[in-house]
Design a protein around this motif. Structure first.
Motif, PDB file in Angstrom:
ATOM      1  N   SER A  10      -1.529  11.857  14.969  1.00 22.30           N
ATOM      2  CA  SER A  10      -1.645  13.091  15.755  1.00 22.30           C
ATOM      3  C   SER A  10      -0.309  13.528  16.344  1.00 22.30           C
ATOM      4  N   GLN A  11       0.608  12.600  16.555  1.00 16.53           N
ATOM      5  CA  GLN A  11       1.945  12.985  16.985  1.00 16.53           C
ATOM      6  C   GLN A  11       2.886  13.129  15.802  1.00 16.53           C
ATOM      7  N   ALA A  12       2.771  12.248  14.829  1.00 18.78           N
ATOM      8  CA  ALA A  12       3.672  12.295  13.675  1.00 18.78           C
ATOM      9  C   ALA A  12       3.545  13.600  12.904  1.00 18.78           C
ATOM     10  N   GLU A  13       2.384  14.251  12.949  1.00 17.99           N
ATOM     11  CA  GLU A  13       2.203  15.472  12.174  1.00 17.99           C
ATOM     12  C   GLU A  13       2.879  16.686  12.810  1.00 17.99           C
ATOM     13  N   GLU A  40       3.059  14.857   4.198  1.00 18.56           N
ATOM     14  CA  GLU A  40       4.472  14.594   3.924  1.00 18.56           C
ATOM     15  C   GLU A  40       5.294  14.587   5.203  1.00 18.56           C
ATOM     16  N   ILE A  41       4.940  15.458   6.148  1.00 17.49           N
ATOM     17  CA  ILE A  41       5.621  15.442   7.447  1.00 17.49           C
ATOM     18  C   ILE A  41       5.361  14.113   8.143  1.00 17.49           C
ATOM     19  N   VAL A  42       4.098  13.679   8.118  1.00 10.03           N
ATOM     20  CA  VAL A  42       3.728  12.407   8.742  1.00 10.03           C
ATOM     21  C   VAL A  42       4.475  11.256   8.078  1.00 10.03           C
ATOM     22  N   ARG A  43       4.527  11.275   6.777  1.00 10.14           N
ATOM     23  CA  ARG A  43       5.178  10.194   6.029  1.00 10.14           C
ATOM     24  C   ARG A  43       6.650  10.068   6.436  1.00 10.14           C
ATOM     25  N   ASN A  83       0.817  -1.219   0.000  1.00 10.06           N
ATOM     26  CA  ASN A  83       0.000   0.000   0.000  1.00 10.06           C
ATOM     27  C   ASN A  83       0.848   1.265   0.000  1.00 10.06           C
ATOM     28  N   GLY A  84       2.178   1.135   0.095  1.00 17.13           N
ATOM     29  CA  GLY A  84       3.047   2.294  -0.057  1.00 17.13           C
ATOM     30  C   GLY A  84       3.414   3.008   1.225  1.00 17.13           C
ATOM     31  N   LEU A  85       2.888   2.605   2.375  1.00 22.05           N
ATOM     32  CA  LEU A  85       3.225   3.241   3.637  1.00 22.05           C
ATOM     33  C   LEU A  85       4.535   2.672   4.165  1.00 22.05           C
ATOM     34  N   ALA A  86       5.507   3.510   4.403  1.00 20.01           N
ATOM     35  CA  ALA A  86       6.786   3.070   4.956  1.00 20.01           C
ATOM     36  C   ALA A  86       6.783   3.291   6.455  1.00 20.01           C
ATOM     37  N   ILE A  87       6.902   2.227   7.201  1.00 20.11           N
ATOM     38  CA  ILE A  87       6.986   2.309   8.653  1.00 20.11           C
ATOM     39  C   ILE A  87       7.783   1.110   9.152  1.00 20.11           C
ATOM     40  N   ASN A  88       8.500   1.284  10.212  1.00 22.80           N
ATOM     41  CA  ASN A  88       9.317   0.208  10.764  1.00 22.80           C
ATOM     42  C   ASN A  88       8.429  -0.862  11.374  1.00 22.80           C
ATOM     43  N   ARG A  89       8.714  -2.119  11.043  1.00 23.65           N
ATOM     44  CA  ARG A  89       7.999  -3.260  11.620  1.00 23.65           C
ATOM     45  C   ARG A  89       8.988  -4.071  12.452  1.00 23.65           C
ATOM     46  N   LEU A  90       8.712  -4.195  13.733  1.00 26.56           N
ATOM     47  CA  LEU A  90       9.592  -4.906  14.646  1.00 26.56           C
ATOM     48  C   LEU A  90       8.809  -5.982  15.370  1.00 26.56           C
ATOM     49  N   ALA A  91       9.508  -7.021  15.794  1.00 24.08           N
ATOM     50  CA  ALA A  91       8.927  -8.061  16.639  1.00 24.08           C
ATOM     51  C   ALA A  91       9.927  -8.368  17.748  1.00 24.08           C
TER      52      ALA A  91
END
Length: 440
Positions: free
Chosen positions: A268-271, A306-309, A7-15
């Motif tokens: 709400s924090q990422a922005e 873009e800031i959130v991204r 879906n194009g969202l880049a976010i860190n995935r951790l386990a």
């Protein structure tokens, strides 16, 4: 480090089961809130100039950094009439919202007020503690990219409740643009003086005083890296609240909260800015996937997308843990500024949470409510400092003095003890001073 699904969202995935989990988590959390030697040198120059040249330096720096064309501090000073005008000219909806938020913040902080106390010992000696307010507090309110009337309320109202006699506010106005919401908030919060100053020069003015700006006893409020560095530098001459880092949120979900809700809570924090941090922890792997999908779907609808991204790609994370106990351990490991317990029985978690700035309980308690109007302060410890520090409050604007009033009998009894200890430290004058009070 970030992962970009289809879906194009880049976010860190951790386990937590990953072999490199600890190192990846440590890298995500790493943050140095005050900058390098070059920034420090520039701040030192500004502080020195304001200390030596006062108002003239403030005018010079304001023209240079905020793109103004003023010739005196009178043009950088706002009187009470201007604050009242800003308040009265607001649309009724905004005026009512500010008043509602101010009322709730004031009521909450009224509950924090400590009282002076004393007790009397059997021999008549009186011991106690006297609580007094600071004479003058300085409040730094950020300006530029965004206006923060909520920061005015959160910083000034506790000072007012504490009994601070004089509250001085500085707020930068790049290109001379004034924000009436900020000024109206200052009016409602009982601010006494407002100067349209920003940056390290504003911190210097508050710390040292100039011909126009009165010297304060403590400086509170967030700012950019120059403000943070200046606050650290003047600490000791004045008090400061903290060195604030980027905004953070840690959400713990049991998998039953609406994914769209959680996506927006993280946004709400990422922005806030590109360095902000939003982390979701859950032991439900499918739920993490649902939230990732909701984030990707809703992200384009945001004004600051873009800031959130960037924030999510660089410092955001979705963390899969094994169970609630492991989630609680992660809370205390991260020591977040904002913690959302989006679980069925949040009360049962409280005894396990040792390190968090503010704790938002249950599915309906969005962190954004705390930013504006819930009542508790939104000035919170960041970057793991919740391990040893607390939200801004009334106590930050007050001092405690010990009260000691010995009776003759008490002085004699204590004098004998003090004499022995003082002579053991080879402090003869201490011992003899105490001995003079010993009764035969």
């Amino acid at each position: 480090m970030s992962e970009a699904p289809a879906n194009g969202l880049a976010i860190n995935r951790l386990a937590t089961t990953d072999a490199d989990f600890e190192s990846r988590l440590e890298a995500l959390l790493a943050w140095e809130g005050v900058s390098d030697a070059q920034v420090q040198q520039r701040v030192d120059e500004i502080l020195s100039a304001v200390r030596q040249r006062g108002d003239a330096a403030l005018v010079e720096y304001s023209n240079r950094f905020d793109r103004l064309a003023v010739s005196s501090m009178a043009e950088l000073t706002l009187g009470p009439d201007r604050l009242r005008q800003a308040h009265d000219n607001l649309p009724a909806e905004q005026r009512d919202a500010l008043a509602h938020a101010a009322e709730r913040i004031r009521h909450y902080h009224e509950q924090q007020k400590p009282a002076s106390w004393q007790y009397t010992e059997a021999d008549g000696t009186v011991l106690g503690q006297q609580v007094t307010a600071l004479d003058r507090a300085g409040i730094y309110v950020p300006g530029g990219k965004a206006a923060y009337p909520s920061s005015v309320l959160m910083n000034a109202i506790p000072a007012h409740v504490a009994g601070v006699a004089e509250i001085v506010m500085v707020v930068p106005t790049p290109d001379g643009v004034l924000n009436d919401l900020v000024l109206a908030a200052a009016y409602l919060a009982g601010v006494d003086h407002v100067f349209t100053l920003g940056g390290a020069q504003a911190v210097a003015a508050l710390a040292y005083g100039t011909e126009t700006v009165p010297r304060v006893d403590k400086i509170v409020g967030p700012g950019n890296i120059y403000v943070a560095t200046a606050k650290r530098t003047v600490f000791g001459r004045v008090g400061i609240d903290m060195i604030a880092g980027p905004s953070e949120i840690l959400v713990v979900s049991d998998g039953q909260t609406d994914a769209d809700w959680l996506a927006m809570d993280l946004f709400s924090q990422a922005e806030h800015d590109e360095d902000a941090q939003a982390i979701l922890v859950s032991w439900d792997a499918a739920h993490l996937d649902e939230v990732a999908e909701a984030m990707a779907r809703q992200l384009p609808s945001l004004e600051r997308a873009e800031i959130v991204r960037t924030s999510l790609a660089d410092r955001g994370a979705l963390i899969h843990c094994q169970d609630p106990a492991q989630a609680a351990a992660l809370i205390n490991r991260i020591a977040p500024e904002h913690l959302e317990l989006s679980v069925a029985s949040p009360e049962s978690w409280l005894s396990d949470v040792r390190h968090a700035g503010a704790i938002f309980m249950g599915r309906h308690t969005a962190e954004a409510l705390g930013d504006y109007c819930a009542g508790p302060n939104h000035v919170l410890p960041t970057s793991g400092t919740a391990r040893f520090s607390s939200p801004l409050g009334v106590h930050d604007f007050q001092k405690r003095s010990s009260v000691i009033h010995c009776s003759a009998q008490g002085a004699s009894r204590l004098g004998a003890t003090a004499s022995v200890l003082a002579r053991g430290e080879s402090l003869t004058a201490h011992a003899r001073s105490a001995e003079y009070r010993i009764r035969d």
